[in-house]
Each structure stands twice: as structure tokens, then as C-alpha cells.
Design a protein around this motif. Sequence first.
Motif, short mmCIF file in Angstrom:
data_model
loop_
_atom_site.label_atom_id
_atom_site.label_comp_id
_atom_site.label_asym_id
_atom_site.label_seq_id
_atom_site.Cartn_x
_atom_site.Cartn_y
_atom_site.Cartn_z
N LEU A 1 2.71 7.77 -4.42
CA LEU A 1 2.31 8.46 -5.65
C LEU A 1 1.15 9.41 -5.38
O LEU A 1 1.12 10.55 -5.86
N ARG A 2 0.20 8.96 -4.61
CA ARG A 2 -1.00 9.75 -4.33
C ARG A 2 -0.70 10.94 -3.42
O ARG A 2 -1.33 12.00 -3.53
N THR B 1 5.05 4.59 9.47
CA THR B 1 4.85 4.39 8.03
C THR B 1 4.71 5.72 7.30
O THR B 1 5.06 5.83 6.12
N PHE B 2 4.20 6.73 8.00
CA PHE B 2 4.09 8.07 7.43
C PHE B 2 5.43 8.56 6.89
O PHE B 2 5.50 9.23 5.85
N GLY B 3 6.53 8.23 7.59
CA GLY B 3 7.85 8.72 7.22
C GLY B 3 8.31 8.29 5.83
O GLY B 3 8.58 9.15 4.96
N PRO B 4 8.41 6.98 5.56
CA PRO B 4 8.87 6.57 4.23
C PRO B 4 7.91 6.94 3.11
O PRO B 4 8.35 7.17 1.98
N LEU C 1 0.83 -1.21 0.00
CA LEU C 1 0.00 0.00 0.00
C LEU C 1 0.86 1.26 0.00
O LEU C 1 0.53 2.25 -0.67
N ALA C 2 1.98 1.23 0.73
CA ALA C 2 2.85 2.40 0.79
C ALA C 2 3.40 2.75 -0.59
O ALA C 2 3.54 3.94 -0.93
N THR C 3 3.72 1.74 -1.41
CA THR C 3 4.26 2.00 -2.74
C THR C 3 3.20 2.53 -3.69
O THR C 3 3.52 2.97 -4.80
N GLY D 1 12.51 -1.38 3.91
CA GLY D 1 13.12 -1.21 5.22
C GLY D 1 12.18 -0.60 6.23
O GLY D 1 11.87 -1.19 7.27
N ASP D 2 11.67 0.61 5.93
CA ASP D 2 10.87 1.34 6.90
C ASP D 2 9.40 0.94 6.91
O ASP D 2 8.74 1.11 7.93
N CYS D 3 8.86 0.46 5.80
CA CYS D 3 7.46 0.03 5.81
C CYS D 3 7.35 -1.45 6.18
O CYS D 3 6.78 -1.80 7.20
N ALA D 4 7.93 -2.32 5.35
CA ALA D 4 7.83 -3.75 5.62
C ALA D 4 8.56 -4.13 6.90
O ALA D 4 8.03 -4.83 7.76
#
Length: 790
Positions: free
Chosen positions: A134-135, A465-468, A128-130, A247-250
Motif C-alpha cells: 500500500l505504501r 521480497t521486492f518482487g511481490p 509487513l509486505a501486505t 507464495g513469494d513473501c512467506a
Amino acid sequence: MSGTQLVAAGDGLSLTGTNVTLIVVAAVIALVALGFAAALVRAVLATGKGTKKMQDIAGAVQEGASAYLFRQFKTLGIFVVLAVVVLYLLPVSHASGDNETMVKIGRSAFFVVGALFSAFIGGAGMALATRANLRVAAAAREAEGGREKAMSIAFRTGGVVGFLTVGLGLFGAALVVFLYESDAPTVLEGFGFGAALLAMFMRVGGGIFTKAADVGADLVGKVEQGIPEDDPRNAATIADNVGDNVGDCAGMAADLFESYAVTLVASLILGKAAFGTQYGLVFPLVISAVGVIVAIIGVFITRLRKADKSGLTAINRAFYISAVIAAAAVAAATWAYLPGTWAGLASPLKNVGANTNPRIIALAAVVIGIALAAAIMALTGYYTETSRRPVKDIGKSALTGAATVVLAGISVGLESAVYSALLIGGAVFGAFLLGTGSITLSLFAVALAGCGLLTTVGVIVAMDTFGPISDNAQGIAEMSGDIDEKGARTLTELDAVGNTTKAITKGIAIATAVLAATALFGSYTDTLVSSLTTAGQNVAEALADMLNVSNPANLVGLLIGSAVVFLFSGLAINAVSRSAMAVVFEVRRQFREFPGIMDGTQRPEYGKVVDICTRDAQRELITPGLLAVLAPIAVGFGLGAGPLASYLAGAIGTGTLMAVFLANSGGAWDNAKKMVEDGAYGGKGSPAHEATIIGDTVGDPFKDTAGPAINPLLKVMNLVALLIAPAVVALSVGPDSNTGARVGIAAFAAAVIVIAVWFSKRKPLSLGEVDGEGKGDGTVTPSQREKAAV
């Protein structure tokens, strides 16, 4: 044993009807959190995706991240299979009646469940982060409300991961308690171990990938070529953005999930011993259910107002409101569920003062944990925010060069570690004092403090998760060029906020590690008591000898535990250094062989750098993983149960200081760089900027590889010790003692560690071809390496 088997009120082996109902309610609340996660996914994916060029860049990041994670899961599958077999063979210390075989099967099965949940949370969060990055970049382009909308998308994407963490963690624990009742704590050892083992591997592997790409991109792009951080002419930019996600999300999502799971494991083990089967197994689930509700509220009240100075203002406001709500809700739940007297509790403890109130003890312990989270957040923010003096001092030191930047950052990290350790130690001791003389109750209070801290974990995961996501959004916008000045300022602000929130969540994560490790240490002692009783030993005398700190063997164990933290950190940082060298050589090669890259007539080979980082991350994570699992085995079987306890104490003490030092120094260096890039001391391209880039590259493996990985390391080692304790005692004392087998196991574990470390040190750089002379198999000779350096 079925959850529907009921007995009369009291501390029987089966749970009463009311408690079974509460377990079911907790499981339903967990499913509600998963439903909210699904709703947020739809809301995030419904937002705008920006320009075609932005979508193409985001697609490349998605492809690289998915390929890496799939390859990592294939590698880790081998460890999962081996661990299942070993867990089944290990004896259990607690099993009611003739239920040992079923408990061992359950422990192995829920090890797999814990591992799968950890992998799923990491993978789903990254997927979802990837798409959200973009959004967020697209939202920042909007003329009206772009800042607020971009912030909302990024934080709510993190909220999805937070809901998955609390939902799956609570559902797994509730299911085990429902199925296994009084045997649930033993089965949950497998659940927690599966979550912790996967999290550690994902944290180390993802950290190596992301920081190798980041360091390599900065050293060649910013320092040597003088181009921006996310300039599309840099071949490492796609790998850098991929790394933020793996790294930071997963990695961090899996890390915080295992913190949640392991804290529940410790609280349930000690809860049964302190409050009895009826209340001890259910009360931690009640607190966790409150945490799910707090997570839902916390994520939805996090809104950026136009009057807010930055996104951090909105996040801090929502977090502190969530903490107050959590404290109030826990108070109500505690008073509604727990009886006011020990007689009503039917606790197995016999030495608790008659005048103490179990409600007050439980509530005070949980509130200590909530307060600790708030205090860690404030302290870490002070040392890593761009508006505070420590980061400003590091930025100012850039006027005299990179050396003073590095020294200033190390100083900040060391100082912050002291105050963080004192805060955590104060919380542990405060909870311990609630035990009123009972060591079992004191340790349960420490475990409840961990549960209290994690009542806000849904918001904490969203913050991380906000960070990456913000970092990636800025990268996509800069690489595409489809962003105006206002949008660029918005994304730069969100990126700086993300650096601080990542540092804060790392601080909170290590606090959970200490609380969980301390509670697990108590569980380890409880397991020793049970195993010594089974072996027919005098428990009091044997335990007093085992835990005697004046015993030289115990002091040796303590030194080894401290040394393992240093070795683990060194291996992780060295892995980043080696892989970053490979990235630097590859990016230099492309600039040299494709001169059209700089004027835009030739396209960099992004896939080459992604492949280098992927391959290196997989091969480098094995040695730290083996060290974490096998070192406790070598100490336990080689030196005994007492030195193993001291080993855990040494690892907890050293690990706490090391993790905070690494995380906060790295975060401060990163934000000092951001401060200079925003115009301080000459701005971008100035000598001060170059100096802060060096500081940031030193801090990258500190804050995103070695530091965060210490958190799951402590839990993995504690759980391994807990799992092997019955076998260590059985082979050391009593009728089944076997010195030969014990020494053989220790020698084998030590030999594997030595060979793995030796092999790690002898690994060549993974460069592929260099100047056309490489073998094409990922290796390079020393002469070729020197030629590439020139």
C-alpha cells in the motif's frame, strides 16, 4: 554439556575460551540484525498509506493472507508433532560420551525451533509486505521523487525479511554450538530439518494458492473479458494479490532461511571432521557473522538514483558492491582467526599435504561461493530481463501465436538450465579441488562455498521480497484507480524489475541447494562410516561396495531419485491446474450471474475465490510433502544405504536442471508479457498480447510453484537420509540386523506414497455450487463440470 566448559588448546570435545567468546559475538551480531529489522519496520510503517480506497483494498489482501497462513500453520502442526516423536526415536550417529539421550532431546527440540523460526520469518515477512505494498503504491503517486521513494520502501521491506533470515539463522546455530559443542552438528540436523520441512510445505502450499488465483484471473479477465490484470471487476484479483504474499513473501522467505540453516548444518558437520572441534565448529559461524554485516550494508546502499535506467541498475550495483565487501571481510576474518598451518589447526585429518595453508583453502572456498552468486545473478538476468535478447525473442514470437510463445519459452528455460548447471558444477568442482586429495576437506570446502554464497543472502532475500511487493502495489493502484499516468509507469517498471529479481533469487536458491545437498551428501557418507564402525563392519570394504555405481541396486536408486523430482514437479503443476480450473469456473459464474459487475453496479464476491484457493492449497500440499519425506525412507530401508546415496545423487542432478528450467522459462514468459503490455508488437489487447498471456499462465506454476519447491525438496530428502542412515545400517548389517523390520518400514512408506498419489489423482474440483446445482460441499459432478465449462 555447557558452552562454558573449557579445555586446553587442541581438539578436545569442549571449546576453548576464545572460541566461546567468538560464538557469543556471533550471537550478538545476529541480535543486531534483528534490531535493524525492527528499525526498518518502523521506518516503513511511518510512510504514507494513500487514499481510503487503496487502504480498503490493501486491508482485504491483508485479511486474506493472514487467514490463509493461519490455516496452513494449523495443518502443518500435525507434521511437526509427528516429526518430533520420530526424531527422538531415531538413533544418532555421533554423540560424545554417554550423551546420546540429551543429544536426541536437543535434536527434537531444535527441530521445533527451526520450524518456528521458518514459520515466523515467512509470517512476519508476509505481514509487513501486505502493509508495504500500500505504501509503495502511495509513494508512486508523489509528483517529486515518487519513483525513488517507492523503490526504497519496497526494497527496505525486503531488507527486514533479509535481516530476520540471517539474524535468526545465525542465532539458532550459535546457540546450538554454545550449548552442545562437539555434539552440535547432530543437534543441528534437527534445526535444519525443521526449517526445511516447514519451508517446503509453505513453498508448495503458497505456490499453489498464488498461481491458481493468478492463472484463473488472467484466463477469464484478460483473455475472455478483455479487462486489465488487476481490474476490480475480476473476482480473482484479491486472491491473486493475496497469493503474491503467501507464495513469494512467506514461502520464499522461509525457503531462503532453510537454505541458510541447512548450509550451516552441513558446514558444521564437515567442519568438525576437517578442521576439528575448535576451528571447524566456529569458522562457519564467523563467516555467517560477516554475512550479517554485509546484509546490513547491502540493504542500506541500495538506492535508486534519478540517472539509473531502472531499479535493477540500483539493485545490481548494491549486490556487486556487497559481494566485494563480503570477499574482503571474509579474507580479513580468515587471516585473523585461522592458523596458517595444519599443525596449528590440530585437525584430525592425517593425509593433508604439509605445504598447504588452511587459510588459503578456506578463503578460496568462500570466494568461490561469492563469485557463484554473482555469476548466477548475471546469467539469470540475461535470460529474464526485458532488455535482453531471450525475452525479446519470446515477445516477437507472439506475432505468430501462443504456441510459438510456449515453444520459445521452453527453449530459453532448457538452454539456461544447461549454463546454470555448468556454473554450479564448476563451483562445486573448484571447491572440491581445494581438498588436496582429502575427500573430507573437499566436501568441507564445498560447504564453505555455500556459506560464501550466503554471505549476500540478506540482500538476496530483499531482492526476492521486492518482487511481490511491487506487484501488489501495482495491483492496488490499478484496482483503486487513484493513480496518475506517471505513477502507473513507475509501478509497472518496478513490477518488471521484480519479475527479474524473483527469477535471480530462485537461481541463487537452487545453487545453494546444490552446494548444501553436496555437502550433506558428504555428511551422509561420514554418518555411514560412524554407523558401520558401531556395527563392527570393515568400513573401507563396506563403503566401497555401497558407493559402487556399477551395482544395479545403486543405479535403481539413482533412477528413483531422478523420478521423484519429476513426480514432485508434476504433482505441484497439476495441483495448480486443478485449482485454477476451479477459479476459472467461479469467476465465470460471477460474470454470468451478476451482469452488473461489468458496469460497476454490482460487486464481485472476492471471498469465494480466496476460499477456493485456500482450501485447495491445503489439500494439495500433503501429497508432495509425503513424497519428499517418505521416498528416501522407502529407498533406504528397502534397497539399502548404497542405493539411498545414489538416490540423493539422482535427485540433486535432475533437481538442479529441472528447477532452473522451470524458474527461468516462467520468468522469461512473464517479462515477455510485460514487454508487450508496454507497447511492443501491438500492446495491450492485441493478438500478441493474448499469446504472451497464455505463455505467462503456463509459466506461472513453473516459476512460482514447482521450480522453487525443488530447492527445499532436495534439502529435505538429504536431511531425511542423514537422519535415517544409522537406523538403515543397524537394520542391514551387524548384530542388530533385522530384515523383517527393514522391509516392513520400506513397504509402509511406499504404500503411503502410492495411496497419497492415487488419492490426489481422484480428487474432485473444489468449486462449491455450480449453477445452483452443486452440493455445497466443495465438490461437483462431471456433468456439472461440463455444464460450467459451457
